[in-house]
Design an enzyme around this catalytic site. Structure first.
Site, PDB file in Angstrom:
ATOM      1  N   VAL A 168      23.491  15.612  62.810  1.00 56.74           N
ATOM      2  CA  VAL A 168      22.079  15.226  62.922  1.00 56.74           C
ATOM      3  C   VAL A 168      21.229  16.265  62.200  1.00 56.74           C
ATOM      4  CG1 VAL A 168      20.189  14.700  64.491  1.00 56.74           C
ATOM      5  CG2 VAL A 168      22.549  14.123  65.140  1.00 56.74           C
ATOM      6  N   LYS A 169      20.488  15.776  61.196  1.00 53.09           N
ATOM      7  CA  LYS A 169      19.661  16.680  60.387  1.00 53.09           C
ATOM      8  C   LYS A 169      18.258  16.717  60.975  1.00 53.09           C
ATOM      9  CE  LYS A 169      19.303  17.535  55.412  1.00 53.09           C
ATOM     10  NZ  LYS A 169      19.408  16.870  54.111  1.00 53.09           N
ATOM     11  N   VAL A 170      17.829  17.915  61.336  1.00 48.53           N
ATOM     12  CA  VAL A 170      16.590  18.084  62.104  1.00 48.53           C
ATOM     13  C   VAL A 170      15.670  19.044  61.338  1.00 48.53           C
ATOM     14  CG1 VAL A 170      15.656  18.891  64.315  1.00 48.53           C
ATOM     15  CG2 VAL A 170      17.936  17.839  64.242  1.00 48.53           C
TER      16      VAL A 170
END
Ligand code: E4P
Length: 218
Positions: free
Chosen positions: A86-88
């Site tokens: 998950v790219k945050v």
């Protein structure tokens, strides 16, 4: 150093994967839009397609900027496939969400990192990867590679486990400099990866070897 490809283009992902050197893929909303992938359902299907092509981590970026939204989106993305990271974004609620994901065993990539201070915060929160954008720093006359050196140094002396994923690569020299700096991963467009192959003396040497073989085997 692991090699990720920075694209949502399936042909380019396949070409890099066929080389046998690909360890993962990073995408972002701009790269998705570039390929004409729009709408939640199409975007989700595209992530799953990429995950089924490559045996490695695939970064899928959240669009939400509030804690609850990032967590909701991130959990949905992580459930799509075991390869999803998950790219945050590097924002306050992003750091809170990275801490939450870390406690749940969900892998994260903290994106839009432009300073050592941001890299320290993301590591404290337990990010799996951080993405310093070295090309965008170079674009505004800062030294992107120097930032990679600084973060790698800090992570080493502090024994942070977060991996440095050098992003916004613009050319093959960036890749070599990242290797020298001790980056854990680079994510690069295909053309910069393929440019690593090139040397004029290789081409001249091969041409001569083949010509000499032909002469002796006519
Ligand atoms: C990182 O994950 C980003 O997708 C990317 O490397 C940004 O690169 P750009 O500066 O070329 O857009």
């Amino acid at each position: 150093m692991k090699f990720f490809i920075d694209t949502a283009n399936l042909n380019q992902i396949k070409e890099a994967n066929d080389l046998g050197i690909l360890d993962g893929v990073t995408t972002n909303p701009s790269l998705m839009a570039k390929e004409g992938i729009t709408g939640a359902e199409n975007i989700i299907n595209h992530y799953v397609t990429i995950c089924n092509m490559v045996d490695g981590d695939v970064s899928a970026e959240v669009i939400s900027t509030d804690f609850e939204g990032i967590v909701r989106e991130g959990e949905m993305l992580a459930a799509l496939h075991k390869n999803i990271v998950v790219k945050v974004p590097m924002i306050k609620d992003g750091i809170k969400a990275i801490k939450y994901f870390s406690s749940k065993g969900i892998k994260t990539n903290c994106t839009l990192v432009f300073s050592a201070g941001q890299a320290i915060l993301a590591a404290k929160a337990g990010a799996t990867y951080i993405s310093p954008f070295l090309g965008r720093l170079d674009d505004i006359s800062y030294d992107g590679i120097e930032l990679i050196n600084q973060i790698v140094h800090i992570y080493n002396i502090q024994a942070y486990e977060t991996q440095v994923l050098a992003a916004s690569i613009r050319n093959p020299v960036h890749i070599v400099k990242c290797a020298e700096a001790g980056a854990d991963v680079i994510t690069s467009p295909l053309d910069s990866i393929l440019a690593l192959l090139k040397h004029p003396l290789t081409d001249i040497g091969l041409e001569k070897f083949l010509a000499d073989y032909k002469k002796g085997n006519q």
